[in-house]
Design an enzyme around this catalytic site. Structure first.
Site, PDB file in Angstrom:
ATOM      1  N   CYS A  82      -4.860 -14.631  16.621  1.00 14.82           N
ATOM      2  CA  CYS A  82      -4.421 -13.534  18.043  1.00 14.82           C
ATOM      3  C   CYS A  82      -5.616 -12.894  17.986  1.00 14.82           C
ATOM      4  CB  CYS A  82      -3.450 -12.610  16.758  1.00 14.82           C
ATOM      5  SG  CYS A  82      -1.957 -11.468  17.914  1.00 14.82           S
ATOM      6  N   HIS A 169       1.620 -16.704  16.876  1.00 15.45           N
ATOM      7  CA  HIS A 169       1.123 -16.248  15.070  1.00 15.45           C
ATOM      8  C   HIS A 169       1.824 -16.736  14.645  1.00 15.45           C
ATOM      9  CE1 HIS A 169       0.046 -12.361  14.649  1.00 15.45           C
ATOM     10  NE2 HIS A 169       0.025 -11.942  15.952  1.00 15.45           N
ATOM     11  N   GLU A 171       1.730 -17.440  11.196  1.00 17.15           N
ATOM     12  CA  GLU A 171       2.339 -16.993  10.208  1.00 17.15           C
ATOM     13  C   GLU A 171       3.806 -16.746   9.971  1.00 17.15           C
ATOM     14  OE1 GLU A 171       0.296 -13.820  11.744  1.00 17.15           O
ATOM     15  OE2 GLU A 171       0.173 -16.137  11.713  1.00 17.15           O
ATOM     16  N   SER A 223       9.563  -1.105 -16.681  1.00 17.18           N
ATOM     17  CA  SER A 223      10.812  -0.651 -16.172  1.00 17.18           C
ATOM     18  C   SER A 223      11.995  -2.104 -16.384  1.00 17.18           C
ATOM     19  CB  SER A 223      10.116  -1.065 -14.575  1.00 17.18           C
ATOM     20  OG  SER A 223      11.048  -1.833 -13.542  1.00 17.18           O
ATOM     21  N   GLY A 224      12.115  -3.582 -16.695  1.00 18.32           N
ATOM     22  CA  GLY A 224      12.830  -4.249 -16.498  1.00 18.32           C
ATOM     23  C   GLY A 224      12.727  -4.674 -15.335  1.00 18.32           C
ATOM     24  N   GLY A 225      12.622  -4.750 -14.091  1.00 17.19           N
ATOM     25  CA  GLY A 225      12.630  -5.117 -13.148  1.00 17.19           C
ATOM     26  C   GLY A 225      11.450  -6.739 -12.626  1.00 17.19           C
ATOM     27  N   VAL A 226      11.539  -7.120 -12.105  1.00 21.30           N
ATOM     28  CA  VAL A 226      10.970  -9.057 -11.905  1.00 21.30           C
ATOM     29  C   VAL A 226       9.451  -9.069 -12.235  1.00 21.30           C
ATOM     30  CG1 VAL A 226      10.905 -11.032 -10.721  1.00 21.30           C
ATOM     31  CG2 VAL A 226      13.180  -9.785 -11.115  1.00 21.30           C
ATOM     32  N   ASP A 227       8.685  -7.924 -11.516  1.00 22.12           N
ATOM     33  CA  ASP A 227       7.461  -7.588 -11.656  1.00 22.12           C
ATOM     34  C   ASP A 227       7.071  -7.353 -12.577  1.00 22.12           C
ATOM     35  OD1 ASP A 227       7.937  -8.089  -9.331  1.00 22.12           O
ATOM     36  OD2 ASP A 227       7.632  -5.930  -8.295  1.00 22.12           O
ATOM     37  N   SER A 228       7.243  -5.849 -13.596  1.00 29.57           N
ATOM     38  CA  SER A 228       6.859  -5.676 -14.982  1.00 29.57           C
ATOM     39  C   SER A 228       7.310  -6.582 -15.690  1.00 29.57           C
ATOM     40  CB  SER A 228       7.673  -4.200 -15.244  1.00 29.57           C
ATOM     41  OG  SER A 228       9.075  -3.633 -15.418  1.00 29.57           O
ATOM     42  N   SER A 229       8.479  -6.505 -15.981  1.00 32.01           N
ATOM     43  CA  SER A 229       9.001  -7.934 -16.798  1.00 32.01           C
ATOM     44  C   SER A 229       7.779  -8.962 -16.851  1.00 32.01           C
ATOM     45  CB  SER A 229      10.156  -8.174 -16.634  1.00 32.01           C
ATOM     46  OG  SER A 229      10.794  -7.601 -16.149  1.00 32.01           O
TER      47      SER A 229
END
Length: 510
Positions: A82, A169, A171, A223-229
């Site tokens: 682009c 694009h 992508e 936090s218990g979420g995927v990322d922080s876990s």
């Protein structure tokens, strides 16, 4: 042996992170740097290939992003997308002009099958366009290898110098041959090998964390979420008991989530875990606050304050771990992209924060984070847990947050999640949740008139959270969810389903 590197030069387009994701899907390592990155720094990185992204400017604009012409003398393949396609043209002496007819969205394109970039791709195809300017004359040494009815130079190539440009694009998923195009560029044109994986990433990151931390102490915002876990387990693998996880129960969690987090990380992973009950503190700070940006900032700042207090109790703590991932950074704005909304992991951090940050997942998209989690041996059910924002239900209650409103959305959300699981759809839908849009409506229940809250259901399909489409949940599932919420959650008399994609909407309502 040095790792192969594809350098993605960011010119400020909305799909730039997707380009990096497409490269990584082919197990090739890439980094994104701003267009202001000097040619000397680029040389130091010794890239194997360079990709110019799209952007919002015109190459003729006075303040438009530019690139040092010397980059074309590095002897490595270059792909411009682009704005990047137009910038190659402008820099190397071709002509770019405005077009009377703009191209946005799905567009038919004719490609040159002889061009190595399009090998194995149907000549007559469709692509995703998003441009106003167009290339009018290609630079010397280039030839046209693709066109549309509106854009005479939809693609160009200098095969001798291995410099290519495409106006569309590749992508985005709306360009069906995009994956093959990237494969052709990376392997046929650049001659790269698949040498980067989540397994190698995890090993390298664990060693990197060991080297950075040494014998110092680390606090993790869990936090218990995927990322922080995944971030917590990754750091724990590196430094063990030097890590203390602080789980702030801010009263904005989903139903039973606090107890589940405590059980998993204390018993299953044997981590040092401190659970802080801060519900009253957070709700007090949020009282009377309706603006979503202010809510995010307040929640982010209060999180850090709680961590600082816990750190003071623990003695010397030098580092704070956060589960920041690529989309978090993108949506908080970079040097070249406009702010969409501040993210709790980035924009809410106080300037006087007392820790150094460790963000081990900062370069990864959500699907890559899940893959790392699997590599680390985290239970499948936790790895595939629903994405949940740091501000929690605080941004799923629109307007002022109260305990009564939280209870309504918490119960409605639990019913929605339960029925999605019962229908076997939990891993087929990227994200699904209930929110309280602060809308009352008239209804009839029994023999009486009601004037109660509305619950909005949101469910989307995606692979990276950068773009998404609303999920086509079977009517019978929606029907059951609707009837259960109205009958079981006090104060609700209407259910609506959000059928908006991203863009134009974001996944969360606030």
């Amino acid at each position: 042996m040095d790792k192969q590197l594809v350098l993605v030069i960011d010119f400020g387009g909305q799909y730039n992170q997707l380009i990096a994701r497409r490269v990584r899907e082919h197990n090739v390592y890439c980094e994104i740097v701003p267009y202001t990155y000097s040619i000397d720094k680029i040389k130091e990185k010794k890239p194997s290939a360079v990709i110019f992204t799209g952007g919002q400017n015109s190459v003729y604009g006075e303040d438009s992003p530019r690139m040092d012409k010397e980059i074309f003398d590095l002897g490595v393949p270059v792909l411009g997308i682009c704005y990047g396609h137009q910038l190659i043209t402008y820099t190397l002496g071709g002509e770019v002009m405005g077009s009377e007819i703009r191209e946005y969205g799905k567009t038919d394109v004719t490609l040159d099958s002889v061009c190595e970039l399009f090998e194995g791709i149907d000549i007559e195809n469709s692509c995703w366009m998003s441009h106003t300017d167009r290339v009018a004359k290609v630079p010397e040494g280039f030839k046209v290898v693709g066109h549309t009815n509106v854009c005479p130079v939809a693609a160009m190539a200098n095969t001798e110098k291995k410099i290519y440009g495409v106006q569309f694009h590749p992508e985005v998923l709306h360009t069906p041959f995009g994956e093959q195009l990237f494969s052709n560029f990376l392997f046929k044109i650049c001659g790269l090998k698949e040498d980067w994986s989540m397994s190698s990433f995890a090993k390298e990151k664990i060693q990197e964390i060991k080297d950075i931390v040494g014998d110092k102490k680390v606090l993790c915002a869990l936090s218990g979420g995927v990322d922080s876990s995944v971030a917590a387990v990754l750091v724990h693998k590196a430094i063990g008991k030097q890590l203390t996880c602080v789980f702030v129960d801010h009263g904005l969690l989903r139903k039973d989530e606090g107890d589940q987090v405590e059980s998993i990380f204390r018993k299953q992973f044997d981590m040092n875990l401190i659970r802080v009950n801060a519900k009253d503190r957070f709700l007090g700070k949020l009282k009377g606050i309706s603006d979503p940006e202010r809510k995010r900032k307040i929640i982010g700042e209060e999180f850090i304050r709680v961590f600082e207090e816990e750190a003071n109790k623990l003695g010397q703590i030098d580092f704070l771990v956060q589960g920041t991932i690529y989309p978090d950074v993108v949506e908080s704005g970079t040097d070249t992209s406009a702010t969409i909304k501040s993210h709790h992991n980035v924009g809410g951090l106080p300037e006087d924060m007392q820790f150094e940050l460790i963000e081990p997942l900062r370069e990864l998209f959500k699907d890559e984070v899940r893959a790392v989690g699997e590599e680390l041996g985290i239970p499948h059910k936790l790895v595939w847990r629903q994405p949940f924002p740091g501000p929690g239900l605080g941004i799923r209650v629109l307007g002022e947050v109260t305990e009564e409103k939280l209870e309504i959305v918490r119960e409605a959300d639990a019913i929605f999640r339960e029925e999605i699981a019962n229908a076997g759809l939990e891993e087929k839908i990227w994200q699904y949740f209930a929110c309280l849009p602060n809308i009352h409506s008239v209804g009839v229940m029994g023999d009486g008139r009601t004037y109660c809250e509305t619950i909005a259901l949101r469910a989307v399909t995606s692979s990276d959270a950068m773009t998404s489409d609303w999920a086509r949940i079977p009517y019978e599932v929606l029907d059951k969810v609707s009837r259960r919420i109205v009958n079981e959650v006090k104060g609700v008399n209407r259910i609506v389903y959000d059928v908006t994609s991203k863009p134009p909407a974001t996944i969360e309502w606030e």
